[in-house]
Design an enzyme around this catalytic site. Structure first.
Site, PDB file in Angstrom:
ATOM      1  N   LYS A   1     -50.724 -30.537 -20.577  1.00  0.00           N
ATOM      2  CA  LYS A   1     -51.007 -30.100 -19.210  1.00  0.00           C
ATOM      3  C   LYS A   1     -49.700 -29.812 -18.463  1.00  0.00           C
ATOM      4  O   LYS A   1     -49.579 -28.808 -17.759  1.00  0.00           O
ATOM      5  CB  LYS A   1     -51.827 -31.158 -18.464  1.00  0.00           C
ATOM      6  CG  LYS A   1     -53.280 -31.217 -18.945  1.00  0.00           C
ATOM      7  CD  LYS A   1     -54.098 -32.248 -18.196  1.00  0.00           C
ATOM      8  CE  LYS A   1     -55.404 -32.563 -18.870  1.00  0.00           C
ATOM      9  NZ  LYS A   1     -56.472 -31.578 -18.752  1.00  0.00           N
TER      10      LYS A   1
ATOM     11  N   GLU B   1     -65.072 -32.222  -7.161  1.00  0.00           N
ATOM     12  CA  GLU B   1     -64.132 -33.133  -6.506  1.00  0.00           C
ATOM     13  C   GLU B   1     -62.812 -32.376  -6.350  1.00  0.00           C
ATOM     14  O   GLU B   1     -62.250 -31.906  -7.346  1.00  0.00           O
ATOM     15  CB  GLU B   1     -63.908 -34.379  -7.363  1.00  0.00           C
ATOM     16  CG  GLU B   1     -65.090 -35.333  -7.377  1.00  0.00           C
ATOM     17  CD  GLU B   1     -64.863 -36.537  -8.308  1.00  0.00           C
ATOM     18  OE1 GLU B   1     -65.411 -37.601  -8.017  1.00  0.00           O
ATOM     19  OE2 GLU B   1     -64.152 -36.401  -9.324  1.00  0.00           O
TER      20      GLU B   1
ATOM     21  N   ASN C   1     -66.619 -40.525 -11.650  1.00  0.00           N
ATOM     22  CA  ASN C   1     -66.488 -41.244 -12.920  1.00  0.00           C
ATOM     23  C   ASN C   1     -66.251 -42.728 -12.679  1.00  0.00           C
ATOM     24  O   ASN C   1     -66.719 -43.580 -13.427  1.00  0.00           O
ATOM     25  CB  ASN C   1     -65.342 -40.664 -13.751  1.00  0.00           C
ATOM     26  CG  ASN C   1     -65.769 -39.388 -14.445  1.00  0.00           C
ATOM     27  OD1 ASN C   1     -66.964 -39.102 -14.530  1.00  0.00           O
ATOM     28  ND2 ASN C   1     -64.804 -38.623 -14.920  1.00  0.00           N
TER      29      ASN C   1
ATOM     30  N   HIS D   1     -62.201 -30.865  -9.929  1.00  0.00           N
ATOM     31  CA  HIS D   1     -62.907 -31.567 -10.993  1.00  0.00           C
ATOM     32  C   HIS D   1     -64.384 -31.205 -10.964  1.00  0.00           C
ATOM     33  O   HIS D   1     -65.110 -31.582 -10.045  1.00  0.00           O
ATOM     34  CB  HIS D   1     -62.700 -33.080 -10.824  1.00  0.00           C
ATOM     35  CG  HIS D   1     -63.290 -33.863 -11.943  1.00  0.00           C
ATOM     36  ND1 HIS D   1     -63.865 -35.090 -11.776  1.00  0.00           N
ATOM     37  CD2 HIS D   1     -63.407 -33.570 -13.263  1.00  0.00           C
ATOM     38  CE1 HIS D   1     -64.308 -35.522 -12.944  1.00  0.00           C
ATOM     39  NE2 HIS D   1     -64.050 -34.622 -13.856  1.00  0.00           N
TER      40      HIS D   1
ATOM     41  N   VAL E   1     -57.572 -30.131 -23.315  1.00  0.00           N
ATOM     42  CA  VAL E   1     -57.777 -31.540 -23.673  1.00  0.00           C
ATOM     43  C   VAL E   1     -56.988 -32.464 -22.749  1.00  0.00           C
ATOM     44  O   VAL E   1     -55.971 -32.074 -22.178  1.00  0.00           O
ATOM     45  CB  VAL E   1     -57.345 -31.830 -25.138  1.00  0.00           C
ATOM     46  CG1 VAL E   1     -58.367 -31.281 -26.104  1.00  0.00           C
ATOM     47  CG2 VAL E   1     -55.959 -31.299 -25.395  1.00  0.00           C
TER      48      VAL E   1
ATOM     49  N   ASN F   1     -70.252 -31.763 -15.683  1.00  0.00           N
ATOM     50  CA  ASN F   1     -71.021 -31.194 -16.790  1.00  0.00           C
ATOM     51  C   ASN F   1     -72.499 -31.564 -16.640  1.00  0.00           C
ATOM     52  O   ASN F   1     -72.791 -32.740 -16.483  1.00  0.00           O
ATOM     53  CB  ASN F   1     -70.426 -31.796 -18.081  1.00  0.00           C
ATOM     54  CG  ASN F   1     -71.008 -31.189 -19.322  1.00  0.00           C
ATOM     55  OD1 ASN F   1     -71.774 -30.232 -19.252  1.00  0.00           O
ATOM     56  ND2 ASN F   1     -70.666 -31.756 -20.459  1.00  0.00           N
TER      57      ASN F   1
ATOM     58  N   SER G   1     -60.168 -35.121 -15.841  1.00  0.00           N
ATOM     59  CA  SER G   1     -61.137 -36.066 -15.302  1.00  0.00           C
ATOM     60  C   SER G   1     -60.557 -37.465 -15.280  1.00  0.00           C
ATOM     61  O   SER G   1     -61.162 -38.380 -14.753  1.00  0.00           O
ATOM     62  CB  SER G   1     -62.420 -36.039 -16.128  1.00  0.00           C
ATOM     63  OG  SER G   1     -62.117 -36.373 -17.455  1.00  0.00           O
TER      64      SER G   1
END
Ligand code: COA
Length: 655
Positions: free
Chosen positions: A405, A460, A498, A448, A399, A451, A427
């Site tokens: 992380k 990426e 994004n 990266h 998550v 989906n 992301s």
């Protein structure tokens, strides 16, 4: 009679052995693959004249066409296509090649093509003009007509010859999809006559085929029936309906032009081939073809970002942390591409759904039970994270929580191999923030994925201020090793894809808030050339994900908006069955699209924020060049390839 003098050739070697068999080797100078350039074809003309003379006085029994490079022939030389697009040059050049291939076919002695590696486009057309085809049945050998991907169709007589050999259904399918066939499939269709297990066998089998005067048989009547009378019209209609589901004729005219040609001439393979040049010339000169060529070369260029030569790393083991949608699908993809993968999450219950999805993917892509089972065996559930210490690549996909992380990488850096790639699939969180507490922050890069992982080719590779060129290039090498296309992107909110998608999606969401029809907006974006409209995309990505990326990028979503309310109600889009649309069986239930006088113009208006943002990203140095931005946005969002990317489209005044 004296042997005719053969002019020197740069692209071919020819020699006759003691048995009287001619060995014709194609060897495009200074290039990793063989191609049929104009020069190569002109030299081949001289060679064929030579064969004709030698065959007449019986000093030559037959010819084996071969390549000593890892591949056979990768088609006509695409670098010449811009120049060749000139309608003053192209028709005669095509007809000349048709005459040449007809002469090869008319030779009284057997000409045998021996195929290893890529046998594509014009290479396959040349092989089809030979009398017999032998191919190596291995993973490297691929046979096909990729021309539609370049906005054209086979132009050296291959449309007719493939129908003659494989029958109309299989041949048209191969040309319309551009699929690279495995040798077994090509043999099954009749494009190849014989398979051998190893490249070393080609010489012996080629010799035998010449001595036995082997001639390939055309497709039997059963297969050819579909090319006759009303059956042909029926088949053409079915193919057109299929094509319409995937592409718009205005954007991608080549498949439709091929079907039209088949409908008119498909009953007679010679007439089909003869009709090729007239239909081919306008396609080759089209903006679509020029842009698709650009996409091809940009995509080839991305391969250069990895480490090469002696520095080229090998990757065998991948450890993925986080078995959610992204982590699970990344793990499955890596296993599909041959890596041994361990997939870690808190418990088996969390990992199992990912393994089930992976099995579906393996069955769909690999088909053969042996291959499916070995892929299943390569993907191992690893709740305790034991695989991390052995992995060449560690990918975190948990998550979007900074603390989690950080702690994952603090642990990983102590246990992973010293040269293993440590990568996050975040992301939205800037890499520096995850890396800063690590004992060696330079080790963390971003990988990266998008989906659905199995469909979108982009990865990426995110570079933080701590990274070296080598560590980023190693990340790109890994992306290439799993068959993805890497674009190196600076760590900044939203990275490239994004960041450019969000203003486009939010712009459309705002219009829906103002009362416009989501169906209309989506239809407009598709009419412009996007693979999916922005509202359907938001539903597919997930409204919660969309909202958090929006927040990360500083876009305000008012609490009173329908968007915010849907998120609050847990109506998150496709995954929950309700978002802006209601979803059933993975499909958005849409109402009728209201009429609009100019859908593409509306689509263009919707896409404008995406193009503006791409320009800003380039100006800020997020990617190395405008070309990288174009190919990144195409591969990461599906942005209209026929327009050559957002920046190219703007330059051409198309966006
Ligand atoms: N014409 C001109 N150049 C070609 C080419 C073609 N038909 N096919 C490949 N190349 C070039 C690539 O641009 C690349 O050049 P670069 O090294 O300057 O970037 C090089 O050959 C390919 O090398 P590499 O990437 O190491 O090969 P690969 O093993 O990864 O892929 C192919 C080889 C043949 C599978 C792939 O290049 C391909 O799909 N080519 C296009 C085939 C095609 O569309 N043919 C139909 C033409 S009508």
């Amino acid at each position: 009679m004296a042997e005719p003098i053969l002019p020197p050739t740069r692209n071919w070697h020819f020699e006759i052995d003691l048995e009287g068999i001619g060995w014709l080797t194609i060897d495009t100078p200074d290039a990793p693959v063989n191609t049929l350039s104009r020069a190569a074809l002109e030299e081949l003309e001289a060679l064929v004249g030579h064969f004709e003379a030698l065959a007449r006085d019986r000093t030559l029994l037959g010819v084996v066409l071969k390549s000593d490079k890892p591949g056979f022939i990768a088609g006509a030389d695409i670098t010449e296509f811009d120049a060749m697009s000139d309608p003053a040059v192209l028709p005669e050049a095509l007809r000349r090649t048709h005459r040449l291939f007809d002469r090869i076919e008319a030779l009284p002695i057997p000409i045998v093509a021996t195929i290893r590696g890529a046998c594509l486009g014009g290479g396959l057309e040349l092989a089809l003009a030979c009398h017999y085809r032998i191919a190596v049945n291995d993973e490297a050998t691929r046979i096909g007509f990729p021309e539609v991907k370049l906005g054209i169709f086979p132009g050296f007589g291959g449309t007719g010859r493939s129908i003659r050999q494989a029958g109309p259904v299989d041949a048209m399918q191969a040309m319309l999809t551009g699929r690279m066939l495995k040798p077994g499939a090509a043999r099954g269709m009749g494009l190849v006559d014989k398979l051998v297990r190893h490249p070393d066998q080609l010489r012996w089998e080629g010799r035998k085929a010449v001595l036995a005067d082997k001639r390939s048989a055309p497709a039997g009547l059963g297969k050819r029936l579909m090319a006759f009378g009303p059956m042909r019209s029926y088949l053409a209609k079915r193919m057109r309906d299929e094509a319409k589901k995937k592409t718009n004729r205005l954007h991608y005219p080549a498949p439709y032009a091929l079907i039209d040609m088949f409908e008119t001439h498909g009953g007679d393979w010679k007439r089909m081939s003869a009709a090729e040049p007239d239909a081919f010339v306008p396609l080759m000169a089209s903006e679509t073809a020029a842009n698709l060529r650009r996409v091809f070369f940009l995509s080839e260029g991305l391969k250069k970002q990895g480490l090469r030569g002696a520095d080229k790393p090998t990757f065998q083991r991948v450890h993925v942390i986080g078995a959610g949608v992204m982590g699970g699908d990344i793990a499955a993809w890596c296993a599909l591409r041959g890596m041994a993968v361990t997939l870690q999450d808190l418990d088996m219950a969390r990992i199992k759904p990912a393994l089930d999805r992976a099995k579906k993917l393996f069955r769909k892509r690999l088909k053969k039970p042996v291959a499916v089972n070995s892929a299943i065996a390569r993907l191992e559930a690893d709740p305790q994270g034991l695989g991390l210490a052995r992995a060449d690549v560690v990918i975190e996909a948990v998550v979007e929580n900074l603390e989690i992380k950080r702690s994952i990488f603090a642990d990983a850096i102590g246990r992973a191999k010293p040269d293993a790639i440590l990568a996050t699939n975040t992301s939205s969180i800037e890499l520096e923030r995850i890396a800063e507490g690590l004992s060696d922050p330079s080790r963390l890069i971003g990988l990266h994925f998008f989906n659905p992982v199995a469909q979108l080719p982009l990865v990426e590779v995110i570079r933080s201020q701590f990274n070296t060129d080598a560590s980023v290039a190693k990340g790109a090498s890994f992306a290439l090793a799993i068959g993805k296309s890497p674009v190196i992107v600076k760590s900044a909110p939203g990275f490239l894809v994004n960041r450019v998608l969000m203003p486009y999606m939010l712009g459309a969401v705002n219009r829906v808030e103002q009362g416009e029809s989501p169906e209309l907006l989506d239809a407009a974006a598709v009419a412009f050339g996007m693979p999916m409209g922005p509202i359907e995309l938001m539903d597919t990505v997930g409204l919660d994900v969309g909202r958090s990326v929006a927040a990360e990028l500083g876009h305000d979503v008012p609490e009173t908006s329908r968007f915010a309310k849907l998120v609050a109600e847990g109506k998150l889009g496709r995954k929950t069955g309700q978002g802006f649309y209601r979803w059933e069986d993975g499909k958005a239930r849409k109402s009728d699209t209201p009429s609009h006088p100019d859908l593409p113009a509306l689509g263009r208006e919707l896409v404008r924020p995406l193009v503006d943002e791409t320009e800003r990203a380039v100006a800020e140095g997020i990617v190395a060049s405008p070309e990288h931005a174009d190919i990144g946005v195409i591969f990461g969002t599906g942005f209209a390839p026929f327009l050559g990317g957002p920046l190219k489209a703007r330059q051409d005044n198309r966006a």
